[in-house]
Design a protein around this motif. Sequence first.
Motif, PDB file in Angstrom:
ATOM      1  N   GLU A  46       1.058  -1.293  -0.244  1.00 45.54           N
ATOM      2  CA  GLU A  46       0.306  -0.397   0.175  1.00 45.54           C
ATOM      3  C   GLU A  46       0.539   1.426   0.016  1.00 45.54           C
ATOM      4  O   GLU A  46       0.499   2.076  -0.609  1.00 45.54           O
ATOM      5  N   LEU A  47       1.779   1.122   0.744  1.00 43.07           N
ATOM      6  CA  LEU A  47       3.025   2.786   0.894  1.00 43.07           C
ATOM      7  C   LEU A  47       3.611   2.764  -0.071  1.00 43.07           C
ATOM      8  O   LEU A  47       3.907   3.523  -1.034  1.00 43.07           O
ATOM      9  N   ALA A  48       4.677   1.319  -0.975  1.00 41.64           N
ATOM     10  CA  ALA A  48       4.577   1.428  -2.687  1.00 41.64           C
ATOM     11  C   ALA A  48       3.675   1.939  -3.362  1.00 41.64           C
ATOM     12  O   ALA A  48       4.150   2.874  -4.194  1.00 41.64           O
ATOM     13  N   VAL A  49       2.064   2.131  -3.522  1.00 43.23           N
ATOM     14  CA  VAL A  49       1.325   2.164  -4.388  1.00 43.23           C
ATOM     15  C   VAL A  49       1.754   3.794  -3.898  1.00 43.23           C
ATOM     16  O   VAL A  49       1.397   4.677  -5.098  1.00 43.23           O
ATOM     17  N   ASP A  50       1.307   4.430  -2.829  1.00 43.84           N
ATOM     18  CA  ASP A  50       1.884   6.218  -2.347  1.00 43.84           C
ATOM     19  C   ASP A  50       3.449   6.476  -2.981  1.00 43.84           C
ATOM     20  O   ASP A  50       2.826   6.906  -4.052  1.00 43.84           O
ATOM     21  N   ASP A  51       4.107   5.957  -2.673  1.00 41.43           N
ATOM     22  CA  ASP A  51       5.658   6.684  -3.310  1.00 41.43           C
ATOM     23  C   ASP A  51       4.978   6.330  -5.122  1.00 41.43           C
ATOM     24  O   ASP A  51       5.806   7.481  -5.466  1.00 41.43           O
ATOM     25  N   THR A  52       4.963   5.142  -5.710  1.00 45.41           N
ATOM     26  CA  THR A  52       4.413   4.696  -6.772  1.00 45.41           C
ATOM     27  C   THR A  52       3.711   6.151  -7.896  1.00 45.41           C
ATOM     28  O   THR A  52       4.187   7.187  -8.885  1.00 45.41           O
ATOM     29  N   ILE A  53       2.309   6.420  -6.771  1.00 46.81           N
ATOM     30  CA  ILE A  53       1.591   7.949  -7.091  1.00 46.81           C
ATOM     31  C   ILE A  53       2.791   8.945  -7.349  1.00 46.81           C
ATOM     32  O   ILE A  53       2.512   9.884  -8.349  1.00 46.81           O
ATOM     33  N   ASP A  54       3.566   9.091  -6.020  1.00 51.06           N
ATOM     34  CA  ASP A  54       4.102  10.673  -5.941  1.00 51.06           C
ATOM     35  C   ASP A  54       5.560  10.607  -6.990  1.00 51.06           C
ATOM     36  O   ASP A  54       5.167  11.783  -7.416  1.00 51.06           O
ATOM     37  N   ALA A  55       5.790   9.630  -6.827  1.00 50.00           N
ATOM     38  CA  ALA A  55       7.030   9.436  -8.108  1.00 50.00           C
ATOM     39  C   ALA A  55       6.468   9.611  -9.866  1.00 50.00           C
ATOM     40  O   ALA A  55       7.157  10.864 -10.518  1.00 50.00           O
ATOM     41  N   LEU A  56       4.906   9.731 -10.048  1.00 52.18           N
ATOM     42  CA  LEU A  56       4.307  10.075 -10.998  1.00 52.18           C
ATOM     43  C   LEU A  56       3.867  11.222 -11.613  1.00 52.18           C
ATOM     44  O   LEU A  56       3.981  11.548 -12.369  1.00 52.18           O
ATOM     45  N   GLY A  57       3.985  11.848 -10.474  1.00 52.12           N
ATOM     46  CA  GLY A  57       3.404  12.755 -10.304  1.00 52.12           C
ATOM     47  C   GLY A  57       4.939  14.252 -10.375  1.00 52.12           C
ATOM     48  O   GLY A  57       4.274  14.690 -11.338  1.00 52.12           O
ATOM     49  N   HIS A  58       5.803  13.805 -10.001  1.00 49.16           N
ATOM     50  CA  HIS A  58       7.157  14.149 -10.446  1.00 49.16           C
ATOM     51  C   HIS A  58       7.476  14.538 -11.856  1.00 49.16           C
ATOM     52  O   HIS A  58       7.779  15.443 -12.484  1.00 49.16           O
ATOM     53  N   ALA A  59       6.253  13.227 -12.392  1.00 46.59           N
ATOM     54  CA  ALA A  59       7.468  13.066 -13.616  1.00 46.59           C
ATOM     55  C   ALA A  59       6.238  13.580 -14.813  1.00 46.59           C
ATOM     56  O   ALA A  59       6.797  14.544 -15.895  1.00 46.59           O
ATOM     57  N   LEU A  60       5.483  14.041 -14.303  1.00 47.39           N
ATOM     58  CA  LEU A  60       4.000  14.964 -14.918  1.00 47.39           C
ATOM     59  C   LEU A  60       4.460  16.014 -15.070  1.00 47.39           C
ATOM     60  O   LEU A  60       4.397  17.196 -15.465  1.00 47.39           O
ATOM     61  N   GLU A  61       5.192  16.610 -13.633  1.00 43.28           N
ATOM     62  CA  GLU A  61       5.386  18.321 -13.194  1.00 43.28           C
ATOM     63  C   GLU A  61       6.709  18.349 -14.187  1.00 43.28           C
ATOM     64  O   GLU A  61       6.650  19.306 -14.482  1.00 43.28           O
ATOM     65  N   ASN A  62       7.100  17.034 -14.398  1.00 40.20           N
ATOM     66  CA  ASN A  62       8.541  17.193 -15.397  1.00 40.20           C
ATOM     67  C   ASN A  62       8.735  17.524 -16.831  1.00 40.20           C
ATOM     68  O   ASN A  62       9.096  17.676 -17.465  1.00 40.20           O
ATOM     69  N   GLY A  63       7.267  17.220 -16.997  1.00 40.54           N
ATOM     70  CA  GLY A  63       6.959  16.643 -18.876  1.00 40.54           C
ATOM     71  C   GLY A  63       7.205  15.282 -19.712  1.00 40.54           C
ATOM     72  O   GLY A  63       7.175  15.583 -20.352  1.00 40.54           O
TER      73      GLY A  63
END
Length: 338
Positions: free
Chosen positions: A290-307
Amino acid sequence: MATTAAATGTVVLVDAALAPYEHPDLRWLVRNHVLAVLQEFPTLSPSVDTYTSDDGASAVLLNARGFLAVSSDLPPILLTVWLPREYPYCPPLVYVFPAAPSASLVPDHPFVDHRTGRVHRTLPYLEDWGVPRSSLAGLVRSLVEALRMCHPLRAASFGFAAATTRARARTPVEEERGRMHTVLVDELASRLGRDAAAFRGGVDQDIHDMSSLQAGLRTRGDAMGRAVHDLEEERMRLERAVTASLAHRGKLLTWLHKASPARAPDAAAAVAPHAAAGDAQRWLESKALELAVDDTIDALGHALENGELSFQEYIKRVKILAREQFFHCHEASTSMST
């Protein structure tokens, strides 16, 4: 002496007439043009008269007029060349009239309007008029060549040539040649008139077609302009939607960061009663996933911000991860209940 005095009077007249013209720096050029045409065609003489245009406007202009012999076999014509105020940048106004009152102009002449006597701009020299290559003498020479091929007077008016030339006895062969020449010239003038009328009709039709095409292209251009404007507004609306989604995502991540550490002590406390039952391991694995999914969503958010990731791909993956996180959370809750 008389010739010199006459030439001096002509220069004085031309200089006085050119005083109100628009290009004072080119008066010497206009004077040279006038003197050159008077010298090459002595039957022409300068004068100053009032010219009235088709729209009713009148102006005092310099002109050269007189009889112009097209050839020895054809009757002369009365030529008038007006110099507009914009000369030499504007071509002169040329008029041709019959020299005899009983004569008349040929209808549908390719170069001369039979109603007004004005020479059309279809004359190649007038059509290609330009400074400094064009001059009055060149214009009159070109007019003589054109009218020699297609005389502007009717065939019935050619008898004037015999009255103005010296009388001489003509043999029957010469009479027949003259008659045939008259018939051929008349036929040539008629054919040229018909061809010019047909050509003008085709040009008018082409102009009409091009105008219609231009109107259609203008309508298409306006439609494309409106479409581009609408697309620009849609792009701005999507940018605002993406900005709002990113702001909402930031709020969700902040909430997740605040909520995740708060559950950790409870989870550690809940593990202790079940450590011996064998469900602790399953709970820990579910919680870790569950916490790994949180980290993955957080990484996807950074990827979206960086384009590095598009918004559609980000939403798609977040949906899959949220569904997976729900099952891990349910598994952990079931382990705790057991």
